[in-house]
Scaffold this motif. Structure first.
Motif, mmCIF file in Angstrom:
data_model
loop_
_atom_site.group_PDB
_atom_site.id
_atom_site.type_symbol
_atom_site.label_atom_id
_atom_site.label_comp_id
_atom_site.label_asym_id
_atom_site.label_seq_id
_atom_site.Cartn_x
_atom_site.Cartn_y
_atom_site.Cartn_z
ATOM 1 N N LEU A 116 -51.293 -56.796 9.674
ATOM 2 C CA LEU A 116 -50.353 -57.200 8.628
ATOM 3 C C LEU A 116 -49.726 -55.988 7.959
ATOM 4 O O LEU A 116 -48.515 -55.958 7.699
ATOM 5 N N GLY A 117 -50.544 -54.955 7.676
ATOM 6 C CA GLY A 117 -50.009 -53.744 7.059
ATOM 7 C C GLY A 117 -49.044 -53.003 7.968
ATOM 8 O O GLY A 117 -48.012 -52.486 7.530
ATOM 9 N N VAL A 118 -49.364 -52.928 9.268
ATOM 10 C CA VAL A 118 -48.474 -52.258 10.224
ATOM 11 C C VAL A 118 -47.155 -53.002 10.336
ATOM 12 O O VAL A 118 -46.066 -52.396 10.301
ATOM 13 N N LEU A 119 -47.214 -54.332 10.472
ATOM 14 C CA LEU A 119 -45.985 -55.122 10.577
ATOM 15 C C LEU A 119 -45.155 -55.035 9.301
ATOM 16 O O LEU A 119 -43.917 -54.980 9.360
ATOM 17 N N ALA A 120 -45.822 -55.031 8.141
ATOM 18 C CA ALA A 120 -45.086 -54.933 6.886
ATOM 19 C C ALA A 120 -44.360 -53.598 6.764
ATOM 20 O O ALA A 120 -43.256 -53.528 6.210
ATOM 21 N N ALA A 121 -44.959 -52.529 7.294
ATOM 22 C CA ALA A 121 -44.303 -51.216 7.255
ATOM 23 C C ALA A 121 -43.150 -51.139 8.250
ATOM 24 O O ALA A 121 -42.087 -50.592 7.941
ATOM 25 N N VAL A 122 -43.362 -51.687 9.443
ATOM 26 C CA VAL A 122 -42.303 -51.653 10.464
ATOM 27 C C VAL A 122 -41.147 -52.563 10.069
ATOM 28 O O VAL A 122 -39.977 -52.229 10.278
ATOM 29 N N SER A 232 -41.521 -39.551 8.880
ATOM 30 C CA SER A 232 -41.721 -38.146 9.236
ATOM 31 C C SER A 232 -40.733 -37.706 10.317
ATOM 32 O O SER A 232 -40.163 -38.517 11.053
ATOM 33 N N ASP A 233 -40.563 -36.392 10.399
ATOM 34 C CA ASP A 233 -39.618 -35.830 11.368
ATOM 35 C C ASP A 233 -40.053 -36.085 12.804
ATOM 36 O O ASP A 233 -39.222 -36.359 13.676
ATOM 37 N N PHE A 234 -41.371 -36.000 13.086
ATOM 38 C CA PHE A 234 -41.799 -36.164 14.473
ATOM 39 C C PHE A 234 -41.613 -37.597 14.963
ATOM 40 O O PHE A 234 -41.432 -37.832 16.161
ATOM 41 N N ILE A 235 -41.617 -38.582 14.041
ATOM 42 C CA ILE A 235 -41.342 -39.962 14.437
ATOM 43 C C ILE A 235 -39.859 -40.117 14.772
ATOM 44 O O ILE A 235 -39.503 -40.781 15.766
ATOM 45 N N ARG A 236 -38.996 -39.502 13.974
ATOM 46 C CA ARG A 236 -37.566 -39.557 14.291
ATOM 47 C C ARG A 236 -37.281 -38.867 15.619
ATOM 48 O O ARG A 236 -36.445 -39.311 16.414
ATOM 49 N N THR A 237 -38.003 -37.776 15.880
ATOM 50 C CA THR A 237 -37.833 -37.083 17.162
ATOM 51 C C THR A 237 -38.299 -37.956 18.324
ATOM 52 O O THR A 237 -37.650 -38.010 19.377
ATOM 53 N N ALA A 238 -39.427 -38.656 18.133
ATOM 54 C CA ALA A 238 -39.941 -39.530 19.187
ATOM 55 C C ALA A 238 -38.964 -40.661 19.474
ATOM 56 O O ALA A 238 -38.734 -41.030 20.636
ATOM 57 N N ARG A 239 -38.371 -41.215 18.422
ATOM 58 C CA ARG A 239 -37.394 -42.281 18.624
ATOM 59 C C ARG A 239 -36.133 -41.751 19.303
ATOM 60 O O ARG A 239 -35.563 -42.414 20.178
ATOM 61 N N SER A 241 -36.001 -39.424 21.351
ATOM 62 C CA SER A 241 -36.316 -39.100 22.743
ATOM 63 C C SER A 241 -36.284 -40.322 23.642
ATOM 64 O O SER A 241 -36.470 -40.202 24.859
ATOM 65 N N GLY A 242 -36.092 -41.497 23.055
ATOM 66 C CA GLY A 242 -35.985 -42.711 23.844
ATOM 67 C C GLY A 242 -37.298 -43.394 24.126
ATOM 68 O O GLY A 242 -37.368 -44.247 25.018
ATOM 69 N N LEU A 243 -38.351 -43.045 23.393
ATOM 70 C CA LEU A 243 -39.645 -43.701 23.608
ATOM 71 C C LEU A 243 -39.575 -45.153 23.149
ATOM 72 O O LEU A 243 -38.817 -45.504 22.239
ATOM 73 N N ALA A 244 -40.395 -45.986 23.778
ATOM 74 C CA ALA A 244 -40.432 -47.402 23.429
ATOM 75 C C ALA A 244 -40.916 -47.573 21.983
ATOM 76 O O ALA A 244 -41.755 -46.799 21.512
ATOM 77 N N PRO A 245 -40.379 -48.571 21.262
ATOM 78 C CA PRO A 245 -40.805 -48.772 19.864
ATOM 79 C C PRO A 245 -42.313 -48.953 19.720
ATOM 80 O O PRO A 245 -42.910 -48.446 18.769
ATOM 81 N N GLY A 246 -42.946 -49.684 20.651
ATOM 82 C CA GLY A 246 -44.392 -49.861 20.574
ATOM 83 C C GLY A 246 -45.142 -48.556 20.719
ATOM 84 O O GLY A 246 -46.152 -48.313 20.040
ATOM 85 N N THR A 247 -44.652 -47.676 21.598
ATOM 86 C CA THR A 247 -45.287 -46.366 21.782
ATOM 87 C C THR A 247 -45.156 -45.525 20.524
ATOM 88 O O THR A 247 -46.100 -44.844 20.102
ATOM 89 N N VAL A 248 -43.983 -45.568 19.912
ATOM 90 C CA VAL A 248 -43.754 -44.790 18.682
ATOM 91 C C VAL A 248 -44.669 -45.276 17.557
ATOM 92 O O VAL A 248 -45.288 -44.480 16.844
ATOM 93 N N VAL A 249 -44.772 -46.609 17.416
ATOM 94 C CA VAL A 249 -45.529 -47.174 16.293
ATOM 95 C C VAL A 249 -47.027 -46.972 16.468
ATOM 96 O O VAL A 249 -47.715 -46.491 15.553
#
Length: 337
Positions: A116-122, A232-239, A241-249
């Motif tokens: 629930l916390g992860v989904l609420a943040a996403v 964070s910057d590394f999450i924006r970089t991961a996104r 880079s074309g990584l799948a949303p599930g992989t990023v999260v």
């Protein structure tokens, strides 16, 4: 890792010693006279004095404390005045009931709160986020004993969906063969599914009452930690880079957000160890919490001291496990130690 373990054990020993001293003093300062209680209402002063001498309460506090430490060093927590049984044996008998209730409630809370916390943040700002806020607010606002009484009234008395709040098992069922002391595990291992479902039905309401109490801080911390990491910057970089949303999260964000959640998880578990006293009283659950309450009412020192010491050891062991889990999740903790 071994160095981390030894350092945490070294800091835990003074805490245990402090708990032993404080518990001994507080039980002696409680109102009520055990000698007068166990001698009976019609007992004469001479009879009360004889009972006090028999219990060793006529000695000075230092002499009583030395005797208690000597018994403790030999693994003897004394005998319960109410039942006449050794406290160690009674705690060993009742501890699995409390552990099963607490662990089941914690598993329920984690299984609901973290997703629930992860989904609420996403999904920040959506109905899931609002649902998370409502659930966490309700969990914080409702005392665990009130939730238990409300559930018993609605689901047992009004709707008659739940069994009577009368312990771990219905009176018409026999306990499973003792293997671990956990009725769910023992009945599953022996293939006794009737007892398994009966124990699960008895466990449901008290466990849900405690889970609601504990999922609020877990969900809020998970949401807050995930929001911090997702920005964070590394999450924006991961996104980028074309990584799948599930992989990023889950691979990048959640792994970096999990340390504060583990901290709160340890705190929640320690809260549950205290909350089970109230829940066991409401549902007549034969755990060490109810055992301690009954001993406290009768001014029975030995069970109260044994209960507090057991809770202290469990709390220290829990914090030790949390520290070791830190080292597994984040190698920098091992290097810093």
């Amino acid at each position: 890792m071994l160095k981390l373990l030894l350092s945490r054990l070294a800091t835990a020993i003074p805490s245990i010693v402090g708990v032993v001293v404080v518990t001994f003093m507080l039980t002696r300062l409680l109102p009520g006279d055990p000698a007068a209680y166990f001698a009976g209402l019609a007992a004469s002063p001479q009879a009360i004095a004889e009972v006090r001498t028999k219990l060793g309460l006529d000695k000075s506090l230092p002499a009583q404390f030395v005797g208690y430490i000597v018994d403790l060093a030999h693994g003897n927590l004394g005998n319960s005045l109410s039942t006449g049984q050794p406290v160690v044996a009674e705690i060993a008998t009742r501890l699995p009931a409390s552990a099963e209730l607490t662990l089941f409630a914690l598993i329920l809370a984690v299984g609901i709160a973290i997703p629930l916390g992860v989904l609420a943040a996403v999904k920040q700002g959506t109905w899931i986020d609002h649902l998370c806020r409502i659930v966490t607010t309700a969990g914080v606002s409702l005392p665990v004993f009130f939730t238990g009484l409300l559930f018993a009234y609605v689901f047992y008395y009004l709707l008659q969906w739940a069994p009577a709040p009368s312990g771990r098992l219905d009176v018409f069922l026999s306990p499973p063969t003792h293997i671990t002391g956990f009725y769910l595990i023992d009945s599953a291992l022996t293939g006794n599914m009737e007892v398994f479902w009966g124990a699960l039905r008895q466990l449901a309401l008290p466990a849900i009452s405690m889970a609601i109490f504990s999922l609020a801080p877990l969900a809020r911390m998970t949401r807050g930690s995930m929001l911090s990491v997702l920005g964070s910057d590394f999450i924006r970089t991961a996104r980028a880079s074309g990584l799948a949303p599930g992989t990023v999260v889950f691979t990048y964000a959640f792994r970096n957000a999990v340390l504060p959640v583990i901290t709160v998880l340890g705190m929640v578990f320690s809260f549950l160890l205290g909350a089970n006293v109230l829940v066991e009283t409401v549902f007549a659950w034969p755990g060490i919490g109810l055992y301690a309450v009954n001993a406290l009412i009768t001014s029975d020192y030995a069970p109260v001291q044994g209960f507090v010491l057991t809770m202290a050891v469990l709390y220290v062991a829990l914090n030790l496990a949390i520290d070791l889990l830190y080292g597994l999740v984040d190698p920098r903790v091992r290097l810093d130690s």
